[in-house]
Design a protein around this motif. Structure first.
Motif, PDB file in Angstrom:
ATOM      1  N   LEU A 135      28.912  48.887  43.356  1.00  0.00           N
ATOM      2  CA  LEU A 135      30.040  48.739  42.431  1.00  0.00           C
ATOM      3  C   LEU A 135      29.654  49.184  41.031  1.00  0.00           C
ATOM      4  CD1 LEU A 135      31.479  45.232  43.370  1.00  0.00           C
ATOM      5  CD2 LEU A 135      32.466  47.446  43.921  1.00  0.00           C
ATOM      6  N   SER A 136      30.618  49.698  40.315  1.00  0.00           N
ATOM      7  CA  SER A 136      30.377  50.049  38.919  1.00  0.00           C
ATOM      8  C   SER A 136      30.260  48.768  38.099  1.00  0.00           C
ATOM      9  CB  SER A 136      31.537  50.887  38.376  1.00  0.00           C
ATOM     10  OG  SER A 136      32.702  50.082  38.250  1.00  0.00           O
ATOM     11  N   TYR A 137      29.711  48.912  36.932  1.00  0.00           N
ATOM     12  CA  TYR A 137      29.574  47.769  36.026  1.00  0.00           C
ATOM     13  C   TYR A 137      30.936  47.147  35.742  1.00  0.00           C
ATOM     14  CZ  TYR A 137      28.456  45.015  31.908  1.00  0.00           C
ATOM     15  OH  TYR A 137      28.315  43.987  31.015  1.00  0.00           O
ATOM     16  N   ALA A 138      31.942  47.980  35.530  1.00  0.00           N
ATOM     17  CA  ALA A 138      33.295  47.477  35.231  1.00  0.00           C
ATOM     18  C   ALA A 138      33.845  46.682  36.411  1.00  0.00           C
ATOM     19  CB  ALA A 138      34.225  48.634  34.894  1.00  0.00           C
ATOM     20  N   ASP A 139      33.624  47.182  37.642  1.00  0.00           N
ATOM     21  CA  ASP A 139      34.093  46.449  38.819  1.00  0.00           C
ATOM     22  C   ASP A 139      33.377  45.112  38.959  1.00  0.00           C
ATOM     23  OD1 ASP A 139      35.950  48.357  39.552  1.00  0.00           O
ATOM     24  OD2 ASP A 139      34.595  49.365  40.958  1.00  0.00           O
ATOM     25  N   LYS A 140      32.102  45.081  38.646  1.00  0.00           N
ATOM     26  CA  LYS A 140      31.351  43.823  38.727  1.00  0.00           C
ATOM     27  C   LYS A 140      31.890  42.814  37.723  1.00  0.00           C
ATOM     28  CE  LYS A 140      27.088  45.611  40.651  1.00  0.00           C
ATOM     29  NZ  LYS A 140      25.665  45.866  40.437  1.00  0.00           N
ATOM     30  N   LEU A 141      32.350  43.287  36.578  1.00  0.00           N
ATOM     31  CA  LEU A 141      32.939  42.381  35.585  1.00  0.00           C
ATOM     32  C   LEU A 141      34.266  41.822  36.069  1.00  0.00           C
ATOM     33  CD1 LEU A 141      32.219  44.221  32.217  1.00  0.00           C
ATOM     34  CD2 LEU A 141      31.082  42.178  33.125  1.00  0.00           C
ATOM     35  N   LEU A 142      35.033  42.623  36.807  1.00  0.00           N
ATOM     36  CA  LEU A 142      36.327  42.174  37.315  1.00  0.00           C
ATOM     37  C   LEU A 142      36.185  41.213  38.491  1.00  0.00           C
ATOM     38  CD1 LEU A 142      38.382  45.491  37.185  1.00  0.00           C
ATOM     39  CD2 LEU A 142      38.655  43.474  35.725  1.00  0.00           C
ATOM     40  N   HIS A 143      35.100  41.338  39.241  1.00  0.00           N
ATOM     41  CA  HIS A 143      34.914  40.539  40.447  1.00  0.00           C
ATOM     42  C   HIS A 143      33.547  39.864  40.453  1.00  0.00           C
ATOM     43  CE1 HIS A 143      38.451  42.626  41.844  1.00  0.00           C
ATOM     44  NE2 HIS A 143      37.864  43.766  41.592  1.00  0.00           N
ATOM     45  N   ASP A 203      32.472  36.903  40.955  1.00  0.00           N
ATOM     46  CA  ASP A 203      32.150  35.845  41.903  1.00  0.00           C
ATOM     47  C   ASP A 203      32.336  36.253  43.364  1.00  0.00           C
ATOM     48  OD1 ASP A 203      31.447  33.724  40.059  1.00  0.00           O
ATOM     49  OD2 ASP A 203      33.543  33.808  39.454  1.00  0.00           O
ATOM     50  N   SER A 204      32.703  37.477  43.626  1.00  0.00           N
ATOM     51  CA  SER A 204      32.962  37.905  45.003  1.00  0.00           C
ATOM     52  C   SER A 204      31.751  37.703  45.898  1.00  0.00           C
ATOM     53  CB  SER A 204      33.388  39.369  45.040  1.00  0.00           C
ATOM     54  OG  SER A 204      34.575  39.547  44.340  1.00  0.00           O
ATOM     55  N   PHE A 205      30.610  38.147  45.439  1.00  0.00           N
ATOM     56  CA  PHE A 205      29.391  38.013  46.244  1.00  0.00           C
ATOM     57  C   PHE A 205      29.042  36.534  46.423  1.00  0.00           C
ATOM     58  CE2 PHE A 205      24.833  37.853  46.978  1.00  0.00           C
ATOM     59  CZ  PHE A 205      24.695  38.763  48.007  1.00  0.00           C
ATOM     60  N   ASP A 206      29.102  35.768  45.341  1.00  0.00           N
ATOM     61  CA  ASP A 206      28.785  34.339  45.425  1.00  0.00           C
ATOM     62  C   ASP A 206      29.725  33.599  46.372  1.00  0.00           C
ATOM     63  OD1 ASP A 206      26.731  34.667  43.626  1.00  0.00           O
ATOM     64  OD2 ASP A 206      27.907  34.016  41.907  1.00  0.00           O
ATOM     65  N   LEU A 207      31.012  33.890  46.298  1.00  0.00           N
ATOM     66  CA  LEU A 207      31.977  33.215  47.159  1.00  0.00           C
ATOM     67  C   LEU A 207      31.749  33.562  48.625  1.00  0.00           C
ATOM     68  CD1 LEU A 207      35.201  33.538  44.993  1.00  0.00           C
ATOM     69  CD2 LEU A 207      33.713  31.553  45.254  1.00  0.00           C
ATOM     70  N   THR A 208      31.425  34.816  48.889  1.00  0.00           N
ATOM     71  CA  THR A 208      31.113  35.223  50.265  1.00  0.00           C
ATOM     72  C   THR A 208      29.907  34.447  50.769  1.00  0.00           C
ATOM     73  OG1 THR A 208      31.976  37.450  49.880  1.00  0.00           O
ATOM     74  CG2 THR A 208      30.458  37.183  51.727  1.00  0.00           C
ATOM     75  N   TRP A 209      28.886  34.397  49.960  1.00  0.00           N
ATOM     76  CA  TRP A 209      27.641  33.725  50.331  1.00  0.00           C
ATOM     77  C   TRP A 209      27.872  32.225  50.538  1.00  0.00           C
ATOM     78  CZ3 TRP A 209      24.301  29.992  48.573  1.00  0.00           C
ATOM     79  CH2 TRP A 209      22.996  30.043  49.080  1.00  0.00           C
ATOM     80  N   MET A 210      28.584  31.590  49.614  1.00  0.00           N
ATOM     81  CA  MET A 210      28.804  30.148  49.704  1.00  0.00           C
ATOM     82  C   MET A 210      29.672  29.783  50.904  1.00  0.00           C
ATOM     83  SD  MET A 210      29.313  29.350  45.649  1.00  0.00           S
ATOM     84  CE  MET A 210      29.628  27.602  45.807  1.00  0.00           C
TER      85      MET A 210
END
Length: 92
Positions: free
Chosen positions: A57-65, A67-74
């Motif tokens: 993901l681009s830096y901008a996309d990471k700023l928009l999302h 918690d996506s990775f954390d929510l998937t993991w949790m």
């Protein structure tokens, strides 16, 4: 309130409600069983390619999302704990 403030607020509310679920899903499991669940889901997430998607993901996309990775993991961890409880016949 900015978009990132709303995201943080939503994420904070989610985490506040999620910790009791993890506690419930870990009830009756030993520390070793919880660690095994962590290892299993970490391996599964990386094997599925989630980390590659996040890394790409681009830096901008990471700023928009953020918690996506954390929510998937949790969420995957909560499921893994519940499955371990069922397998061992413990928990609620």
């Amino acid at each position: 309130m900015t978009h990132s403030d709303k995201s943080r607020s939503t994420a904070a509310i989610f985490r506040e409600r999620f910790w009791p679920l993890l506690k419930k899903n870990a009830a009756g499991l030993t520390g070793e069983e919880v660690i095994a669940a962590l290892q299993r889901i970490s391996d599964d997430i990386y094997d599925a390619g989630i980390d590659d998607i996040w890394s790409g993901l681009s830096y901008a996309d990471k700023l928009l999302h953020p918690d996506s990775f954390d929510l998937t993991w949790m969420a995957t961890f909560a499921v893994s704990l519940k499955r371990a409880q069922r397998k061992l016949g413990v928990g609620q």
